[in-house]
Design an enzyme around this catalytic site. Structure first.
Site, mmCIF file in Angstrom:
data_model
loop_
_atom_site.group_PDB
_atom_site.id
_atom_site.type_symbol
_atom_site.label_atom_id
_atom_site.label_comp_id
_atom_site.label_asym_id
_atom_site.label_seq_id
_atom_site.Cartn_x
_atom_site.Cartn_y
_atom_site.Cartn_z
ATOM 1 N N CYS A 18 -20.460 6.819 15.672
ATOM 2 C CA CYS A 18 -20.084 5.621 14.911
ATOM 3 C C CYS A 18 -18.653 5.195 15.207
ATOM 4 C CB CYS A 18 -20.233 5.884 13.420
ATOM 5 S SG CYS A 18 -18.992 7.042 12.804
ATOM 6 N N CYS A 21 -14.667 9.164 14.713
ATOM 7 C CA CYS A 21 -13.768 10.218 15.211
ATOM 8 C C CYS A 21 -12.603 9.594 15.969
ATOM 9 C CB CYS A 21 -14.527 11.194 16.107
ATOM 10 S SG CYS A 21 -15.968 11.925 15.328
ATOM 11 N N CYS A 126 -21.094 15.451 15.065
ATOM 12 C CA CYS A 126 -22.222 14.988 15.896
ATOM 13 C C CYS A 126 -22.178 15.664 17.265
ATOM 14 C CB CYS A 126 -22.196 13.474 16.064
ATOM 15 S SG CYS A 126 -22.245 12.585 14.512
ATOM 16 N N CYS A 164 -16.549 15.136 9.946
ATOM 17 C CA CYS A 164 -17.171 13.801 9.970
ATOM 18 C C CYS A 164 -16.306 12.847 9.141
ATOM 19 C CB CYS A 164 -18.594 13.878 9.426
ATOM 20 S SG CYS A 164 -19.501 12.328 9.556
ATOM 21 N N HIS A 204 -13.436 26.267 -0.710
ATOM 22 C CA HIS A 204 -13.471 26.828 -2.065
ATOM 23 C C HIS A 204 -12.359 27.861 -2.299
ATOM 24 C CE1 HIS A 204 -15.689 27.674 -5.756
ATOM 25 N NE2 HIS A 204 -15.871 28.939 -5.431
ATOM 26 N N CYS A 207 -9.108 25.742 -2.935
ATOM 27 C CA CYS A 207 -9.224 24.503 -3.705
ATOM 28 C C CYS A 207 -8.378 24.561 -4.983
ATOM 29 C CB CYS A 207 -10.691 24.278 -4.090
ATOM 30 S SG CYS A 207 -10.911 22.770 -5.046
ATOM 31 N N CYS A 227 -13.826 21.308 -11.972
ATOM 32 C CA CYS A 227 -14.499 21.667 -10.714
ATOM 33 C C CYS A 227 -15.724 20.765 -10.481
ATOM 34 C CB CYS A 227 -14.949 23.123 -10.795
ATOM 35 S SG CYS A 227 -16.084 23.583 -9.495
ATOM 36 N N CYS A 233 -20.476 19.549 -5.125
ATOM 37 C CA CYS A 233 -19.441 20.006 -4.189
ATOM 38 C C CYS A 233 -19.980 21.118 -3.284
ATOM 39 C CB CYS A 233 -18.212 20.510 -4.938
ATOM 40 S SG CYS A 233 -16.871 20.880 -3.786
ATOM 41 N N CYS A 242 -8.725 21.554 4.869
ATOM 42 C CA CYS A 242 -8.417 20.301 4.142
ATOM 43 C C CYS A 242 -7.548 20.512 2.892
ATOM 44 C CB CYS A 242 -9.707 19.579 3.761
ATOM 45 S SG CYS A 242 -10.805 19.284 5.140
ATOM 46 N N CYS A 254 -10.583 14.772 0.099
ATOM 47 C CA CYS A 254 -11.811 14.407 -0.634
ATOM 48 C C CYS A 254 -11.762 14.853 -2.093
ATOM 49 C CB CYS A 254 -13.027 15.018 0.055
ATOM 50 S SG CYS A 254 -13.182 14.526 1.783
ATOM 51 N N CYS A 261 -16.689 17.806 -1.928
ATOM 52 C CA CYS A 261 -16.734 18.076 -0.484
ATOM 53 C C CYS A 261 -18.193 18.038 -0.050
ATOM 54 C CB CYS A 261 -16.144 19.459 -0.216
ATOM 55 S SG CYS A 261 -16.447 20.075 1.450
ATOM 56 N N CYS A 264 -18.685 18.480 5.605
ATOM 57 C CA CYS A 264 -18.883 17.696 6.837
ATOM 58 C C CYS A 264 -18.544 18.474 8.095
ATOM 59 C CB CYS A 264 -18.075 16.406 6.777
ATOM 60 S SG CYS A 264 -16.309 16.621 7.097
#
Ligand code: SF4
Ligand code: SF4
Length: 291
Positions: A18, A21, A126, A164, A204, A207, A227, A233, A242, A254, A261, A264
């Site tokens: 798409c 990226c 992908c 993603c 996790h 987080c 949470c 999640c 992340c 996110c 989450c 991805c």
């Protein structure tokens, strides 16, 4: 005094994708995309992004000629693949340019460019695992780069930069690592070919809402502070940095913005994580904190 600069030619191929990226990479903050394109990545080493569908000035036959010329530089260039590779029905579902008036399939390009490259960076879930284009029922027979290579006996090293989209730091960091130190050994990767530098820990584990999880305090809807596990999640099954790196130049991520989450970066994305906003089954959960 003249200074020797080693050029690292890079071909960025877009297969079934798409373009997300690529867009993510364009948001890189340090170095900026301008720095990457123009400056030396480190003194004496320059990444020469020869082909990129969204960034380059050239188009059409000019670009295809450049692709084919680069293949002659065996073992010297880096191939980046964005998107999965359509293989069904003689790979008719995606082409990159033509030869003798006939389309050349994405599969053919990935094979030819891939087998002659120094290394392949499979950018995004992908390219790394099939991702969305390979989602059930996958009518175009989309496959990951690694699967295409395995099935065609191609041994070029593949680094899976999942996501993603993937965080721009993940891509830039891997390119810098390859340019400075060469291709890392197997100890630098997890079982899915992702660099441990970025994909070692579960979301996790780091987080900021983890205390709520441990206390059994769960959000009822997006936007609640607790949470997000009960509203879908997938942080307990997703590996990426992340929570500590964050996105948009360290602004947010996110879960920080109230969205669960969706894992991805995982090979199971998207099928085994769907529907996204439903609680994952307890038997999917790793035994976090247990030996
Ligand atoms: S389930 Fe999600 S929101 Fe809750 S602590 Fe784990 S990663 Fe954070
Ligand atoms: S928090 Fe989860 S869904 Fe968001 S980018 Fe990281 S791995 Fe992907």
């Amino acid at each position: 005094m003249s200074k020797e600069v080693t050029e690292y030619p890079v071909i960025w191929l877009q297969a079934a994708a798409c373009t997300g990226c690529s867009i993510s990479l364009l948001n890189t903050a340090s170095p900026t995309i301008k720095n990457i394109l123009i400056d030396e990545l480190i003194p004496g080493k320059h990444v020469s992004l020869r082909v990129h569908p969204n960034v380059m000035g050239g188009a059409g036959e000019q670009v295809i000629e450049l692709l084919e010329k680069t293949v002659q530089e065996k073992g010297k260039y880096i191939l980046v693949v964005e998107g999965a590779v359509p293989t069904a029905e003689d790979a008719v579902y995606g082409a990159v340019g033509e030869k003798d008036g006939k389309p050349v399939s994405m599969l053919e390009r990935v094979k030819t460019l891939g087998e002659n490259a120094l290394a392949v960076l499979a950018v995004g879930t992908c390219a790394a695992f099939g991702g969305l284009p390979a989602g059930d029922p996958n009518p175009t027979g989309c496959k990951s780069v690694m699967d295409v290579f395995k099935q065609n006996g191609i041994n070029t090293p593949v680094i899976n930069i999942a996501g993603c989209p993937p965080h721009p730091d993940w891509f830039v960091g891997v390119v810098a690592q390859v340019v400075i130190y060469g291709i890392p050994g197997p100890e630098a990767f997890d079982d899915f070919g992702r660099p441990l530098l970025f994909f070692k820990d579960l979301i996790h584990e780091n987080c900021p809402r983890r205390a709520y999880f441990d206390e059994g305090k769960f959000a009822k809807k997006q936007g609640d502070p607790e949470c997000l596990y009960e509203i879908g999640c997938r942080g307990p099954i997703a590996y990426a940095d992340c929570p500590t790196r964050m996105w948009n130049n360290g602004k947010n991520w996110c879960i920080g913005s109230g969205a669960p989450c969706s894992a991805c970066t995982q090979p199971e994305f998207p099928d085994l994580g769907s529907p996204f906003f439903e609680k994952i089954k307890d038997d999917d959960l790793p035994n976090i904190g247990e030996e």
